[in-house]
Design a protein around this motif. Structure first.
Motif, PDB file in Angstrom:
ATOM      1  N   VAL A  29      26.473   4.425 -13.674  1.00  0.00           N
ATOM      2  CA  VAL A  29      25.214   3.777 -14.050  1.00  0.00           C
ATOM      3  C   VAL A  29      25.212   2.380 -13.451  1.00  0.00           C
ATOM      4  N   TYR A  30      24.127   1.997 -12.794  1.00  0.00           N
ATOM      5  CA  TYR A  30      24.039   0.724 -12.073  1.00  0.00           C
ATOM      6  C   TYR A  30      22.611   0.230 -12.243  1.00  0.00           C
ATOM      7  N   ASN A  31      22.447  -0.963 -12.787  1.00  0.00           N
ATOM      8  CA  ASN A  31      21.099  -1.462 -13.097  1.00  0.00           C
ATOM      9  C   ASN A  31      20.290  -0.433 -13.899  1.00  0.00           C
ATOM     10  N   CYS A  60      19.381   2.246  -6.936  1.00  0.00           N
ATOM     11  CA  CYS A  60      19.839   1.358  -8.021  1.00  0.00           C
ATOM     12  C   CYS A  60      19.998  -0.083  -7.559  1.00  0.00           C
ATOM     13  N   GLU A  61      20.056  -0.313  -6.259  1.00  0.00           N
ATOM     14  CA  GLU A  61      19.993  -1.684  -5.734  1.00  0.00           C
ATOM     15  C   GLU A  61      18.527  -2.115  -5.866  1.00  0.00           C
ATOM     16  N   ARG A  62      18.138  -2.482  -7.081  1.00  0.00           N
ATOM     17  CA  ARG A  62      16.729  -2.809  -7.365  1.00  0.00           C
ATOM     18  C   ARG A  62      16.333  -4.126  -6.716  1.00  0.00           C
ATOM     19  N   PRO A  80      23.692 -21.193  -3.735  1.00  0.00           N
ATOM     20  CA  PRO A  80      24.257 -22.321  -3.002  1.00  0.00           C
ATOM     21  C   PRO A  80      24.280 -22.097  -1.479  1.00  0.00           C
ATOM     22  N   ARG A  81      23.758 -20.964  -0.991  1.00  0.00           N
ATOM     23  CA  ARG A  81      23.660 -20.784   0.461  1.00  0.00           C
ATOM     24  C   ARG A  81      22.388 -21.482   0.945  1.00  0.00           C
ATOM     25  N   ASP A  82      22.498 -22.281   1.997  1.00  0.00           N
ATOM     26  CA  ASP A  82      21.353 -23.035   2.535  1.00  0.00           C
ATOM     27  C   ASP A  82      20.402 -22.065   3.235  1.00  0.00           C
ATOM     28  N   ASN A 105      25.342 -12.671  -9.743  1.00  0.00           N
ATOM     29  CA  ASN A 105      25.034 -11.501  -8.928  1.00  0.00           C
ATOM     30  C   ASN A 105      25.434 -11.850  -7.496  1.00  0.00           C
ATOM     31  N   ASP A 106      25.572 -10.832  -6.631  1.00  0.00           N
ATOM     32  CA  ASP A 106      25.850 -11.094  -5.200  1.00  0.00           C
ATOM     33  C   ASP A 106      24.934 -10.219  -4.341  1.00  0.00           C
ATOM     34  N   PRO A 107      23.616 -10.491  -4.397  1.00  0.00           N
ATOM     35  CA  PRO A 107      22.656  -9.619  -3.735  1.00  0.00           C
ATOM     36  C   PRO A 107      22.495  -9.913  -2.237  1.00  0.00           C
ATOM     37  N   VAL A 108      21.671  -9.085  -1.610  1.00  0.00           N
ATOM     38  CA  VAL A 108      21.152  -9.353  -0.276  1.00  0.00           C
ATOM     39  C   VAL A 108      19.735  -9.897  -0.459  1.00  0.00           C
ATOM     40  N   SER A 120      17.846  -8.037  -3.348  1.00  0.00           N
ATOM     41  CA  SER A 120      18.349  -6.669  -3.512  1.00  0.00           C
ATOM     42  C   SER A 120      19.637  -6.718  -4.322  1.00  0.00           C
ATOM     43  N   ILE A 121      19.510  -6.508  -5.626  1.00  0.00           N
ATOM     44  CA  ILE A 121      20.550  -6.941  -6.555  1.00  0.00           C
ATOM     45  C   ILE A 121      21.698  -5.961  -6.772  1.00  0.00           C
ATOM     46  N   ALA A 122      22.854  -6.549  -7.108  1.00  0.00           N
ATOM     47  CA  ALA A 122      24.010  -5.809  -7.626  1.00  0.00           C
ATOM     48  C   ALA A 122      23.787  -5.606  -9.133  1.00  0.00           C
ATOM     49  N   ASP A 123      24.801  -5.050  -9.802  1.00  0.00           N
ATOM     50  CA  ASP A 123      24.626  -4.591 -11.180  1.00  0.00           C
ATOM     51  C   ASP A 123      24.679  -5.709 -12.218  1.00  0.00           C
ATOM     52  N   PHE A 175      22.215  -6.928  13.299  1.00  0.00           N
ATOM     53  CA  PHE A 175      22.913  -6.937  12.012  1.00  0.00           C
ATOM     54  C   PHE A 175      22.259  -7.924  11.045  1.00  0.00           C
ATOM     55  N   PHE A 176      21.955  -7.437   9.862  1.00  0.00           N
ATOM     56  CA  PHE A 176      21.317  -8.230   8.802  1.00  0.00           C
ATOM     57  C   PHE A 176      19.931  -8.752   9.198  1.00  0.00           C
ATOM     58  N   ARG A 177      19.249  -7.994  10.062  1.00  0.00           N
ATOM     59  CA  ARG A 177      17.830  -8.228  10.356  1.00  0.00           C
ATOM     60  C   ARG A 177      17.096  -6.953   9.980  1.00  0.00           C
ATOM     61  N   PHE A 201      22.112   1.577   8.426  1.00  0.00           N
ATOM     62  CA  PHE A 201      20.829   0.954   8.088  1.00  0.00           C
ATOM     63  C   PHE A 201      20.543   1.096   6.604  1.00  0.00           C
ATOM     64  N   GLU A 202      19.582   0.272   6.148  1.00  0.00           N
ATOM     65  CA  GLU A 202      19.015   0.479   4.824  1.00  0.00           C
ATOM     66  C   GLU A 202      17.494   0.512   4.975  1.00  0.00           C
ATOM     67  N   ILE A 203      16.899   1.593   4.466  1.00  0.00           N
ATOM     68  CA  ILE A 203      15.446   1.748   4.479  1.00  0.00           C
ATOM     69  C   ILE A 203      14.946   1.331   3.097  1.00  0.00           C
ATOM     70  N   ARG A 262      32.341 -18.850   2.353  1.00  0.00           N
ATOM     71  CA  ARG A 262      31.639 -18.884   3.648  1.00  0.00           C
ATOM     72  C   ARG A 262      30.139 -18.635   3.489  1.00  0.00           C
ATOM     73  N   PHE A 263      29.718 -18.195   2.311  1.00  0.00           N
ATOM     74  CA  PHE A 263      28.286 -18.012   2.059  1.00  0.00           C
ATOM     75  C   PHE A 263      27.721 -19.142   1.187  1.00  0.00           C
ATOM     76  N   CYS A 264      28.464 -20.252   1.072  1.00  0.00           N
ATOM     77  CA  CYS A 264      28.015 -21.410   0.298  1.00  0.00           C
ATOM     78  C   CYS A 264      27.893 -22.620   1.215  1.00  0.00           C
TER      79      CYS A 264
HETATM   80  N1  THG Z   1      22.615  -3.603   0.301  1.00  0.00           N
HETATM   81  C1  THG Z   1      21.506  -3.986  -0.367  1.00  0.00           C
HETATM   82  N2  THG Z   1      21.554  -4.382  -1.628  1.00  0.00           N
HETATM   83  C2  THG Z   1      22.734  -4.413  -2.279  1.00  0.00           C
HETATM   84  C3  THG Z   1      23.929  -4.047  -1.627  1.00  0.00           C
HETATM   85  C4  THG Z   1      23.840  -3.624  -0.286  1.00  0.00           C
HETATM   86  N3  THG Z   1      22.777  -4.802  -3.578  1.00  0.00           N
HETATM   87  C5  THG Z   1      23.964  -4.572  -4.331  1.00  0.00           C
HETATM   88  C6  THG Z   1      25.227  -4.826  -3.547  1.00  0.00           C
HETATM   89  N4  THG Z   1      25.154  -4.106  -2.275  1.00  0.00           N
HETATM   90  C7  THG Z   1      25.404  -6.303  -3.302  1.00  0.00           C
HETATM   91  N5  THG Z   1      26.704  -6.610  -2.750  1.00  0.00           N
HETATM   92  C8  THG Z   1      26.949  -6.690  -1.391  1.00  0.00           C
HETATM   93  C9  THG Z   1      28.258  -6.894  -0.988  1.00  0.00           C
HETATM   94  C10 THG Z   1      28.556  -6.982   0.355  1.00  0.00           C
HETATM   95  C11 THG Z   1      27.552  -6.874   1.300  1.00  0.00           C
HETATM   96  C12 THG Z   1      26.269  -6.662   0.901  1.00  0.00           C
HETATM   97  C13 THG Z   1      25.946  -6.589  -0.460  1.00  0.00           C
HETATM   98  C14 THG Z   1      27.841  -6.980   2.759  1.00  0.00           C
HETATM   99  N6  THG Z   1      28.786  -7.825   3.142  1.00  0.00           N
HETATM  100  C15 THG Z   1      29.229  -7.903   4.529  1.00  0.00           C
HETATM  101  C16 THG Z   1      30.647  -8.420   4.527  1.00  0.00           C
HETATM  102  O1  THG Z   1      31.033  -9.066   3.553  1.00  0.00           O
HETATM  103  O2  THG Z   1      31.344  -8.153   5.504  1.00  0.00           O
HETATM  104  C17 THG Z   1      28.361  -8.734   5.434  1.00  0.00           C
HETATM  105  C18 THG Z   1      27.941 -10.065   4.915  1.00  0.00           C
HETATM  106  C19 THG Z   1      27.345 -10.963   5.989  1.00  0.00           C
HETATM  107  O3  THG Z   1      27.968 -11.118   7.040  1.00  0.00           O
HETATM  108  O4  THG Z   1      26.267 -11.533   5.753  1.00  0.00           O
HETATM  109  O5  THG Z   1      27.233  -6.303   3.566  1.00  0.00           O
HETATM  110  O6  THG Z   1      24.852  -3.252   0.361  1.00  0.00           O
HETATM  111  N7  THG Z   1      20.323  -3.945   0.260  1.00  0.00           N
END
Ligand code: THG
Length: 367
Positions: A29-31, A60-62, A80-82, A105-108, A120-123, A175-177, A201-203, A262-264
């Motif tokens: 169960v996630y979110n 579930c990645e709402r 804290p990421r600029d 949380n650690d979302p995208v 795009s959230i984690a749980d 990547f990440f676009r 990919f993620e759709i 590295r993400f701060c």
């Molecule tokens: N995709 C999307 N939503 C998400 C996730 C996802 N929500 C929940 C969860 N996953 C959030 N957590 C993460 C953890 C790691 C990464 C993405 C979401 C990830 N990290 C890479 C790394 O650490 O190597 C790249 C990070 C970067 O370079 O920016 O991909 O997966 N939509």
């Protein structure tokens, strides 16, 4: 463990019919939503993910949607990421912190336009925190959970599969676009991202009615690519060092403890609610941090609780995710280790529910 009773509180996804037809064998169960964890077996799913292509129901990645003139300002208050150089069409992995610098949380973050974002959230229930901030600061922004369900395509043949359904332009996504593509006359965002290091990919499927038509189209197009239903893989994600919120870290941890420094950009992330707290802790540096830990011996039991780590009988941390890796022929794991014992090669003892094992700390993950 016994079965979990389905009910309205445990949400199905737009792809659940397809997941069931494909023979899912376990869910988590996630979110408050179903997330498949196993199809054939974790090991068989792992081999197939690394060799072929899989379609993952990660609905579930709402999404937490921010819409309005203050959307960008609100987004920067959360992390804290600029974000000043982030452009529409980009995705950023962003730690979200509270006023103490603790991880919520650690979302995208997905920037659709200056005034429209998806988180795009984690749980964890991030929607409530974000609504609270937006209302408390009287921001000019709408915050809600839209009918958007991510479907991930992961594995080495991901480009070939998606090109058949959406055209060769998918190969150009960096990547990440993300870019926009049409399916059944509707616009969908497709990003090169996902919770594995096998590529893919993620759709962002906007509209539940598109779920099963898209699912079926992908399986029809990928028959000769050996496409299968899959899910975030418990072995591969540990090899890759991809963290699981609620397992590997909680609101008791700062991003620096999680190895997410590295993400701060705490100095320049003006407006971030946790900024002052993080500036204070960043000066000292973390006293514990996430590490890759190899555990000796044959296959470990399921890691369904924190396993204490010891050195000379004293507690120095814990392991929170662990699995046998067929490719590396060792048990791979993720743990939080105190500063005194976090260096490469440090030997520790780990207490699993089935007894003690020896283990070795590593400063880099396997993938
Ligand atoms: N995709 C999307 N939503 C998400 C996730 C996802 N929500 C929940 C969860 N996953 C959030 N957590 C993460 C953890 C790691 C990464 C993405 C979401 C990830 N990290 C890479 C790394 O650490 O190597 C790249 C990070 C970067 O370079 O920016 O991909 O997966 N939509």
């Amino acid at each position: 463990m016994a079965l979990i009773s389905p009910s309205r509180r445990l949400r199905r996804t737009p792809f659940s019919d397809g997941v069931e037809a494909a023979g899912v064998s376990a869910y988590t169960v996630y979110n408050r939503m179903l997330l498949p964890t196993v199809f054939e077996s974790v090991e068989a799913d792992y081999r197939h993910l690394k060799d072929h292509v899989q379609v993952w129901d990660v609905a579930c990645e709402r999404q937490v949607e921010l819409r309005g003139p203050d959307a960008g300002r609100l987004m920067q208050m959360l992390t804290p990421r600029d974000l000043r150089r982030m452009l529409p069409g980009q995705c950023f992995y962003v730690p979200i912190v509270d006023e103490t610098g603790g991880m919520l949380n650690d979302p995208v973050a997905v920037k659709l336009a200056e005034d429209r974002w998806w988180i795009s959230i984690a749980d964890s229930d991030l929607l409530l925190w974000v609504k609270g901030i937006a209302n408390g600061y009287r921001l000019d922004v709408l915050v809600d959970e839209p009918d958007v369900s991510p479907l991930a395509i992961q594995g080495p043949k991901s480009d070939d599969l998606l090109a058949r359904v959406f055209g060769d332009r998918v190969r150009d996504i960096r990547f990440f676009r993300f870019d926009m593509f049409q399916f059944m006359g509707r616009d969908l965002a497709i990003a090169r991202s996902g919770y594995s290091k096998q590529g893919g990919f993620e759709i962002y499927v906007e509209g539940s009615d598109l779920g099963m038509p898209l699912w079926n189209e992908l399986f029809k197009a990928g028959e000769d690519l050996n496409v299968r239903a899959g899910c975030p893989n418990g072995i591969e994600r540990i090899e890759a060092g991809l963290l699981s919120y609620g397992n590997d870290m909680t609101d008791d941890n700062t991003p620096h403890e999680c190895g997410l420094g590295r993400f701060c950009d705490t100095q320049t992330a003006i407006g971030c609610i946790g900024r002052d707290a993080l500036l204070r802790v960043a000066k000292e540096g973390p006293v514990q941090q996430i590490r890759a830990i190899a555990i000796d011996g044959d296959k470990v039991p399921r890691c369904d609780r924190a396993w204490p780590l010891y050195a000379d009988g004293k507690r120095v941390g814990q392991v929170t995710s662990a699995a046998w890796s067929p490719d590396f022929q060792t048990n791979v794991s993720i743990g939080m280790v105190r500063m005194t014992h976090w260096n490469e090669g440090t030997r520790l003892e780990v207490e699993t529910q089935d007894g003690m094992r020896m283990a070795t700390v590593h400063e880099k993950f396997w993938l």
